[in-house]
Design a protein around this motif. Structure first.
Motif, PDB file in Angstrom:
ATOM      1  N   GLU A   1       7.130  38.684  63.957  1.00 53.25           N
ATOM      2  CA  GLU A   1       5.874  37.745  63.476  1.00 53.25           C
ATOM      3  C   GLU A   1       5.587  36.760  64.604  1.00 53.25           C
ATOM      4  O   GLU A   1       4.674  36.204  64.863  1.00 53.25           O
ATOM      5  CB  GLU A   1       6.160  37.354  61.893  1.00 53.25           C
ATOM      6  N   SER A   2       6.869  36.409  65.143  1.00 51.75           N
ATOM      7  CA  SER A   2       6.918  35.104  66.194  1.00 51.75           C
ATOM      8  C   SER A   2       6.307  35.769  67.515  1.00 51.75           C
ATOM      9  O   SER A   2       5.929  34.971  68.336  1.00 51.75           O
ATOM     10  CB  SER A   2       7.925  34.423  66.397  1.00 51.75           C
TER      11      SER A   2
ATOM     12  N   SER B   1      18.768  40.155  62.000  1.00 52.35           N
ATOM     13  CA  SER B   1      17.910  41.386  61.531  1.00 52.35           C
ATOM     14  C   SER B   1      16.860  41.140  60.829  1.00 52.35           C
ATOM     15  O   SER B   1      16.568  40.050  60.348  1.00 52.35           O
ATOM     16  CB  SER B   1      18.802  42.371  60.811  1.00 52.35           C
ATOM     17  N   TYR B   2      15.749  41.708  60.844  1.00 52.78           N
ATOM     18  CA  TYR B   2      14.409  41.441  59.993  1.00 52.78           C
ATOM     19  C   TYR B   2      13.676  42.888  59.804  1.00 52.78           C
ATOM     20  O   TYR B   2      14.075  44.021  60.426  1.00 52.78           O
ATOM     21  CB  TYR B   2      13.700  40.698  60.772  1.00 52.78           C
ATOM     22  N   THR B   3      12.743  42.561  59.111  1.00 53.31           N
ATOM     23  CA  THR B   3      11.812  43.873  59.022  1.00 53.31           C
ATOM     24  C   THR B   3      10.452  43.789  59.420  1.00 53.31           C
ATOM     25  O   THR B   3       9.945  42.513  59.072  1.00 53.31           O
ATOM     26  CB  THR B   3      11.821  44.464  57.349  1.00 53.31           C
TER      27      THR B   3
ATOM     28  N   ILE C   1       9.529  48.837  59.509  1.00 54.30           N
ATOM     29  CA  ILE C   1      10.571  49.045  60.480  1.00 54.30           C
ATOM     30  C   ILE C   1      11.722  48.019  60.268  1.00 54.30           C
ATOM     31  O   ILE C   1      11.560  46.816  60.326  1.00 54.30           O
ATOM     32  CB  ILE C   1       9.926  49.167  61.911  1.00 54.30           C
ATOM     33  N   ASN C   2      12.724  48.602  60.028  1.00 52.87           N
ATOM     34  CA  ASN C   2      13.997  47.834  60.172  1.00 52.87           C
ATOM     35  C   ASN C   2      14.527  47.700  61.466  1.00 52.87           C
ATOM     36  O   ASN C   2      14.751  48.641  62.153  1.00 52.87           O
ATOM     37  CB  ASN C   2      15.096  48.715  59.170  1.00 52.87           C
ATOM     38  N   VAL C   3      14.704  46.466  61.707  1.00 55.61           N
ATOM     39  CA  VAL C   3      15.057  46.057  63.050  1.00 55.61           C
ATOM     40  C   VAL C   3      16.551  45.224  62.978  1.00 55.61           C
ATOM     41  O   VAL C   3      16.672  44.265  62.473  1.00 55.61           O
ATOM     42  CB  VAL C   3      14.115  44.965  63.931  1.00 55.61           C
ATOM     43  N   LEU C   4      17.406  45.742  63.615  1.00 52.23           N
ATOM     44  CA  LEU C   4      18.918  45.394  63.366  1.00 52.23           C
ATOM     45  C   LEU C   4      19.282  44.544  64.537  1.00 52.23           C
ATOM     46  O   LEU C   4      18.800  44.871  65.790  1.00 52.23           O
ATOM     47  CB  LEU C   4      19.751  46.513  63.296  1.00 52.23           C
TER      48      LEU C   4
ATOM     49  N   ASP D   1      25.076  42.745  66.093  1.00 53.37           N
ATOM     50  CA  ASP D   1      26.377  42.421  65.325  1.00 53.37           C
ATOM     51  C   ASP D   1      26.162  43.036  64.107  1.00 53.37           C
ATOM     52  O   ASP D   1      26.878  43.790  63.468  1.00 53.37           O
ATOM     53  CB  ASP D   1      26.323  40.814  65.148  1.00 53.37           C
ATOM     54  N   ASP D   2      24.809  42.910  63.605  1.00 49.87           N
ATOM     55  CA  ASP D   2      24.601  43.716  62.324  1.00 49.87           C
ATOM     56  C   ASP D   2      24.809  45.144  62.278  1.00 49.87           C
ATOM     57  O   ASP D   2      25.251  45.658  61.295  1.00 49.87           O
ATOM     58  CB  ASP D   2      22.965  43.237  61.777  1.00 49.87           C
ATOM     59  N   PHE D   3      24.312  45.717  63.275  1.00 51.62           N
ATOM     60  CA  PHE D   3      24.498  47.228  63.367  1.00 51.62           C
ATOM     61  C   PHE D   3      25.812  47.472  63.119  1.00 51.62           C
ATOM     62  O   PHE D   3      26.379  48.468  62.267  1.00 51.62           O
ATOM     63  CB  PHE D   3      23.969  47.688  64.665  1.00 51.62           C
ATOM     64  N   PHE D   4      26.789  47.003  63.894  1.00 52.70           N
ATOM     65  CA  PHE D   4      28.335  47.134  63.924  1.00 52.70           C
ATOM     66  C   PHE D   4      28.955  46.937  62.576  1.00 52.70           C
ATOM     67  O   PHE D   4      29.831  47.349  62.101  1.00 52.70           O
ATOM     68  CB  PHE D   4      28.826  46.689  65.107  1.00 52.70           C
ATOM     69  N   ASN D   5      28.449  45.738  61.972  1.00 50.45           N
ATOM     70  CA  ASN D   5      28.730  45.447  60.690  1.00 50.45           C
ATOM     71  C   ASN D   5      28.427  46.566  59.563  1.00 50.45           C
ATOM     72  O   ASN D   5      29.235  46.643  58.755  1.00 50.45           O
ATOM     73  CB  ASN D   5      28.132  43.906  60.093  1.00 50.45           C
ATOM     74  N   GLN D   6      27.252  47.221  59.580  1.00 47.80           N
ATOM     75  CA  GLN D   6      26.791  48.237  58.850  1.00 47.80           C
ATOM     76  C   GLN D   6      27.254  49.617  59.058  1.00 47.80           C
ATOM     77  O   GLN D   6      27.451  50.513  58.530  1.00 47.80           O
ATOM     78  CB  GLN D   6      25.321  48.164  58.584  1.00 47.80           C
ATOM     79  N   TYR D   7      27.562  49.832  60.488  1.00 50.92           N
ATOM     80  CA  TYR D   7      27.680  51.265  60.860  1.00 50.92           C
ATOM     81  C   TYR D   7      29.206  51.614  60.352  1.00 50.92           C
ATOM     82  O   TYR D   7      30.164  50.971  60.900  1.00 50.92           O
ATOM     83  CB  TYR D   7      27.536  51.348  62.580  1.00 50.92           C
TER      84      TYR D   7
END
Length: 366
Positions: free
Chosen positions: A13-14, A46-48, A52-55, A58-64
């Protein structure tokens, strides 16, 4: 995870312009029921964005959790982030698809035009950039060769010119590359395919240019030369930068320090007779292609890539960057009727761009 898309940056958005050409693709993927997750190396949170989910990294590795990723798509793969990620032993993936857009397979000192002199760069930085580019090209060749041998990599080039540059720099046997690559142009924002240039009588100026001001490859200095050669014609330039803080601005040029959404841009174009979009280096020139497909008369540079993309378009006029010898009065009198633009929609239609690459993606996901 079905599909992971790697990008250095992504729209938000920004900042709605960051690698928007990736976002337009992803929107088509999800319309076709393909699950898409994006890993943006620049984002900290992370945001949507538009579904579209944008990771963040750090958040990718926390979830993967180590599950097999069916396909990793890497747009403009760089060593610093993309290749480092793909070499991480924690990451398990079946297939990789590289999109080659330009700088990632170039030695910039060889291809990029010299920067404007008010852009300060130290000699030490130039040396470091050259060393990095040499390392980058050597390492990419080894990494790509390894994945080809494992039958885990396909490559999409956005133009024939881009493929030729890749071969000049990466030097993989052409026969091997041909078996593992495709040439599919970038898609464009739908408004330029769905609508057509409809000039209105109350023009704001004769010519419009949409360019970052301070990047020499986009040739704002060439627009200035054209304006100086045609003092009776008027020019509006949309883009941010400090160019005119260091260069004199002709009286027939007005600058608007802003960028526009695709829908706003399409509407704005109707207020001008013709676009002037010079370039010194492009792998495709998406906005140039959008304006031409929209049906608006456009002046661009007489370069092989521009001819490859727009050589068949009747509404395109090519100029020599070296002496800017085009007569803009002739351009304005030779504009083709807008009825002829309907046939121009096909070259960069969804069927000939994103849907072609979507077929590649779906085949790799099987």
């Amino acid at each position: 995870m079905q599909l992971l898309v790697l990008v250095q940056d992504y729209p938000s958005e920004s900042n709605k312009y960051a690698m928007n050409y990736v976002h337009t693709r992803n929107l088509e993927y999800i319309r076709d029921q393909v699950e898409v997750n994006v890993l943006s190396f620049n984002t900290k949170e992370s945001y949507t964005y538009e579904g579209i989910n944008v990771l963040s990294y750090d958040d990718f590795f926390n979830q993967y959790n180590g599950d097999n990723i069916h396909l990793v798509i890497s747009h403009a793969p760089n060593l610093r982030n993309h290749i480092r990620f793909l070499l991480n032993k924690k990451i398990v993936y079946r297939q990789v698809l590289f999109f080659i857009h330009g700088h990632e397979v170039m030695k910039k000192s060889k291809y990029y035009p010299q920067q404007y002199d008010f852009i300060q760069t130290s000699s030490m930085k130039n040396v470091a950039n050259n060393l990095y580019d040499s390392l980058k090209l050597t390492y990419l060749k080894g990494f790509i060769t390894k994945l080809f041998n494992q039958n885990k990599l396909k490559i999409i080039f956005v133009s024939e010119w881009m493929k030729d540059v890749f071969l000049e720099n990466i030097k993989i046997p052409e026969s091997i590359l041909d078996k593992n690559s495709y040439i599919i142009s970038n898609t464009m924002n739908q408004v330029f395919l769905e609508k057509t240039y409809l000039p209105i009588d109350n023009k704001r100026a004769d010519f419009i240019t949409i360019r970052p001001l301070d990047t020499s490859k986009y040739g704002v200095d060439l627009v200035v030369k054209l304006a100086e050669k045609h003092p009776d014609l008027t020019f509006h330039i949309y883009g941010k930068g400090k160019y005119f803080e260091y260069r004199e601005k002709p009286e027939n040029i007005e600058v608007f320090q802003e960028f526009l959404t695709p829908n706003d841009l399409a509407e704005l174009l109707n207020h001008y007779h013709c676009a002037v979009m010079p370039t010194r280096l492009d792998a495709q020139g998406v906005m140039m292609c959008e304006i031409a497909t929209y049906g608006m008369p456009i002046v661009t540079s007489d370069l092989p890539i521009c001819k490859e993309m727009l050589g068949s378009f009747d509404n395109v006029f090519f100029m020599n960057n070296e002496n800017v010898n085009i007569d803009l009065h002739s351009v304005l009198t030779e504009i083709k009727p807008i009825e002829t633009t309907k046939e121009l929609k096909q070259k960069f239609s969804l069927e000939n761009t994103t849907l072609k690459e979507l077929n590649v993606v779906k085949a790799l996901l099987k």
